[in-house]
Each structure stands twice: as structure tokens, then as C-alpha cells.
Design a protein around this motif. Structure first.
Motif, PDB file in Angstrom:
ATOM      1  N   ILE A   1      37.798 -34.059  43.785  1.00 37.84           N
ATOM      2  CA  ILE A   1      37.778 -34.150  45.249  1.00 37.84           C
ATOM      3  C   ILE A   1      38.596 -32.866  45.683  1.00 37.84           C
ATOM      4  N   THR A   2      37.689 -32.517  46.866  1.00 37.81           N
ATOM      5  CA  THR A   2      38.145 -31.379  47.601  1.00 37.81           C
ATOM      6  C   THR A   2      37.700 -31.555  48.962  1.00 37.81           C
ATOM      7  N   GLU A   3      38.326 -30.587  49.888  1.00 38.13           N
ATOM      8  CA  GLU A   3      38.146 -30.795  51.284  1.00 38.13           C
ATOM      9  C   GLU A   3      38.258 -29.383  52.021  1.00 38.13           C
ATOM     10  N   PHE A   4      37.459 -29.248  52.945  1.00 40.43           N
ATOM     11  CA  PHE A   4      37.230 -28.169  53.885  1.00 40.43           C
ATOM     12  C   PHE A   4      37.352 -28.506  55.317  1.00 40.43           C
ATOM     13  N   GLU A   5      37.773 -27.612  56.031  1.00 42.22           N
ATOM     14  CA  GLU A   5      37.754 -27.766  57.606  1.00 42.22           C
ATOM     15  C   GLU A   5      36.576 -27.093  58.028  1.00 42.22           C
ATOM     16  N   ILE A   6      35.857 -27.900  58.957  1.00 41.61           N
ATOM     17  CA  ILE A   6      34.823 -27.529  59.576  1.00 41.61           C
ATOM     18  C   ILE A   6      34.673 -27.478  60.917  1.00 41.61           C
ATOM     19  N   ASN A   7      34.292 -26.417  61.725  1.00 38.68           N
ATOM     20  CA  ASN A   7      34.574 -26.586  63.138  1.00 38.68           C
ATOM     21  C   ASN A   7      33.365 -26.830  63.954  1.00 38.68           C
ATOM     22  N   ALA A   8      33.062 -28.157  63.720  1.00 43.54           N
ATOM     23  CA  ALA A   8      31.949 -28.719  64.378  1.00 43.54           C
ATOM     24  C   ALA A   8      32.295 -30.401  64.421  1.00 43.54           C
ATOM     25  N   SER A   9      31.603 -30.830  65.508  1.00 42.48           N
ATOM     26  CA  SER A   9      31.911 -32.530  65.721  1.00 42.48           C
ATOM     27  C   SER A   9      31.301 -33.005  64.343  1.00 42.48           C
ATOM     28  N   GLN A  10      31.788 -34.422  64.268  1.00 44.00           N
ATOM     29  CA  GLN A  10      31.119 -35.403  63.235  1.00 44.00           C
ATOM     30  C   GLN A  10      29.828 -35.773  63.653  1.00 44.00           C
ATOM     31  N   LYS A  11      29.584 -35.713  64.911  1.00 41.07           N
ATOM     32  CA  LYS A  11      28.165 -36.261  65.273  1.00 41.07           C
ATOM     33  C   LYS A  11      27.028 -35.180  64.970  1.00 41.07           C
ATOM     34  N   ILE A  12      27.500 -33.773  65.220  1.00 39.13           N
ATOM     35  CA  ILE A  12      26.773 -32.573  64.793  1.00 39.13           C
ATOM     36  C   ILE A  12      26.723 -32.544  63.394  1.00 39.13           C
ATOM     37  N   LEU A  13      27.519 -32.606  62.538  1.00 39.59           N
ATOM     38  CA  LEU A  13      27.722 -32.574  61.075  1.00 39.59           C
ATOM     39  C   LEU A  13      26.703 -33.594  60.460  1.00 39.59           C
ATOM     40  N   PHE A  14      26.943 -34.957  60.794  1.00 41.36           N
ATOM     41  CA  PHE A  14      26.494 -36.047  60.002  1.00 41.36           C
ATOM     42  C   PHE A  14      25.066 -35.961  59.623  1.00 41.36           C
ATOM     43  N   PRO A  15      24.101 -35.423  60.441  1.00 41.31           N
ATOM     44  CA  PRO A  15      22.748 -35.364  59.934  1.00 41.31           C
ATOM     45  C   PRO A  15      22.569 -34.335  58.745  1.00 41.31           C
ATOM     46  N   TYR A  16      23.403 -33.468  58.768  1.00 44.35           N
ATOM     47  CA  TYR A  16      23.356 -32.375  57.404  1.00 44.35           C
ATOM     48  C   TYR A  16      23.684 -32.975  56.417  1.00 44.35           C
ATOM     49  N   LEU A  17      24.387 -34.106  56.439  1.00 48.89           N
ATOM     50  CA  LEU A  17      24.953 -34.654  54.988  1.00 48.89           C
ATOM     51  C   LEU A  17      24.250 -35.975  54.868  1.00 48.89           C
ATOM     52  N   SER A  18      23.492 -36.636  55.804  1.00 45.26           N
ATOM     53  CA  SER A  18      23.044 -37.791  55.573  1.00 45.26           C
ATOM     54  C   SER A  18      21.328 -37.780  55.446  1.00 45.26           C
ATOM     55  N   THR A  19      20.534 -36.880  56.055  1.00 53.21           N
ATOM     56  CA  THR A  19      19.436 -36.620  55.977  1.00 53.21           C
ATOM     57  C   THR A  19      18.791 -35.968  54.923  1.00 53.21           C
ATOM     58  N   ALA A  20      17.460 -35.870  54.311  1.00 51.37           N
ATOM     59  CA  ALA A  20      16.907 -35.040  53.347  1.00 51.37           C
ATOM     60  C   ALA A  20      16.629 -33.707  53.988  1.00 51.37           C
ATOM     61  N   SER A  21      16.240 -33.407  55.337  1.00 49.39           N
ATOM     62  CA  SER A  21      16.121 -32.538  55.923  1.00 49.39           C
ATOM     63  C   SER A  21      17.366 -31.672  56.110  1.00 49.39           C
ATOM     64  N   GLY A  22      18.403 -32.380  56.414  1.00 51.14           N
ATOM     65  CA  GLY A  22      19.441 -31.784  56.688  1.00 51.14           C
ATOM     66  C   GLY A  22      20.325 -31.134  55.669  1.00 51.14           C
ATOM     67  N   LEU A  23      20.064 -32.051  54.520  1.00 55.84           N
ATOM     68  CA  LEU A  23      20.715 -31.630  53.128  1.00 55.84           C
ATOM     69  C   LEU A  23      19.889 -30.420  52.300  1.00 55.84           C
ATOM     70  N   ALA A  24      18.640 -30.449  52.620  1.00 54.19           N
ATOM     71  CA  ALA A  24      17.753 -29.277  52.080  1.00 54.19           C
ATOM     72  C   ALA A  24      18.041 -27.806  52.660  1.00 54.19           C
ATOM     73  N   GLN A  25      18.782 -27.967  53.754  1.00 55.30           N
ATOM     74  CA  GLN A  25      19.353 -26.704  54.444  1.00 55.30           C
ATOM     75  C   GLN A  25      20.393 -25.971  54.007  1.00 55.30           C
ATOM     76  N   TRP A  26      21.342 -26.747  53.240  1.00 52.71           N
ATOM     77  CA  TRP A  26      22.671 -26.260  52.538  1.00 52.71           C
ATOM     78  C   TRP A  26      22.957 -26.577  51.138  1.00 52.71           C
TER      79      TRP A  26
ATOM     80  N   LYS B   1      28.411 -24.108  56.603  1.00 51.86           N
ATOM     81  CA  LYS B   1      29.179 -23.613  57.848  1.00 51.86           C
ATOM     82  C   LYS B   1      28.611 -22.323  58.444  1.00 51.86           C
ATOM     83  N   GLN B   2      27.728 -21.575  57.336  1.00 50.63           N
ATOM     84  CA  GLN B   2      26.759 -20.632  58.182  1.00 50.63           C
ATOM     85  C   GLN B   2      25.629 -21.113  59.242  1.00 50.63           C
ATOM     86  N   ILE B   3      25.285 -22.262  58.852  1.00 49.55           N
ATOM     87  CA  ILE B   3      23.929 -22.989  59.452  1.00 49.55           C
ATOM     88  C   ILE B   3      24.635 -23.569  60.980  1.00 49.55           C
TER      89      ILE B   3
END
Length: 131
Positions: A7-32, A126-128
Motif C-alpha cells: 500500500i502506498t499513497e501520493f498527493e495529486i493536485n486535482a479534484s476527485q471528479k477530474i481524476l476518477f475517469p483516469y482510474l476507472s476507464t480503459a481509455s483513461g488507464l491507457a494514458q498512464w 501527474k504529467q497528464i
């Protein structure tokens, strides 16, 4: 060989609504997260890393909060104890900072190597998003 929960944790300067599609969709996950991510008609995700295909199902999801991917068994042991990755967004109410908490349950047992791996993966995210 036993499995390990990392288990690890990182601070990210973005809202949960902006971040969530990057975690939950195939196209979002493919970017990072992986070299490529696809989903088939049976809702099985195909994660491609270094030319190797790893198949998983979305075992759980809470909108704008968390997603858990369980990898399909590759061995007999995996059938009773599957590998999984859970990505959870936590909001610090006091500072309004968003943290991504990663739980990686797998055969990997080198914590330092896993920390380095996740730092690099999250750096890509974070870069994206500019966070």
C-alpha cells in the motif's frame, strides 16, 4: 510463494471528479497506467505491459472514490487468492488535498522496487493532469 499486500499513497493536485475517469476507464488507464488497456464485450479488461497481456475484471467501483481490478487467475493458487489492484481517492478535509492510495496485492515481494514502480506510474498520471 505467498502474496504480498503493498500500500502506498501520493498527493495529486486535482479534484476527485477530474481524476476518477483516469482510474476507472480503459481509455483513461491507457494514458498512464499501462502500455495499452482495452475492454471486451464481457467487460474483461486487458492490460498490456511490456508486450504481456494481463486480464482483469472490475471487482468494485465507487464513483469518484475507488476502483478495484481483480486479475483473472493464471495459476491454481490464483483461483482462491487472486491478484488485485485497488485505486482509491482520499480527500483530506482540512487541506482539501486529494491523495491516491494504491493497494497492489500480488506475488511481488520487493517493497522498494514496488515503491519505485508506483512512483513512476503516478508521475505519468501527474504529467497528464498537471497535478
Amino acid at each position: 510463494m505467498g502474496k504480498n499486500k503493498f500500500i502506498t499513497e501520493f498527493e495529486i493536485n486535482a479534484s476527485q471528479k477530474i481524476l476518477f475517469p483516469y482510474l476507472s476507464t480503459a481509455s483513461g488507464l491507457a494514458q498512464w497506467f499501462a502500455d495499452d488497456v482495452n475492454i471486451n464485450e464481457d467487460k474483461v479488461y486487458s492490460f498490456l505491459w511490456d508486450g504481456e497481456d494481463h486480464r482483469a475484471t472490475k471487482a468494485a467501483q465507487r464513483s469518484n472514490v475507488s476502483v478495484k481490478f481483480e486479475f483473472l487467475p493464471e495459476t491454481e493458487e490464483d483461483k482462491d487468492d487472486p491478484n488485485y489492484i485497488e485505486l482509491k481517492l482520499n480527500l483530506n478535509e482540512l487541506t482539501q488535498s486529494v491523495f491516491i492510495q494504491i493497494t497492489d496485492y500480488s506475488d511481488l515481494d520487493d517493497e522498494e522496487e514496488q515503491q519505485d514502480l508506483w512512483e513512476n506510474i503516478v508521475y505519468s498520471l501527474k504529467q497528464i493532469i498537471g497535478g
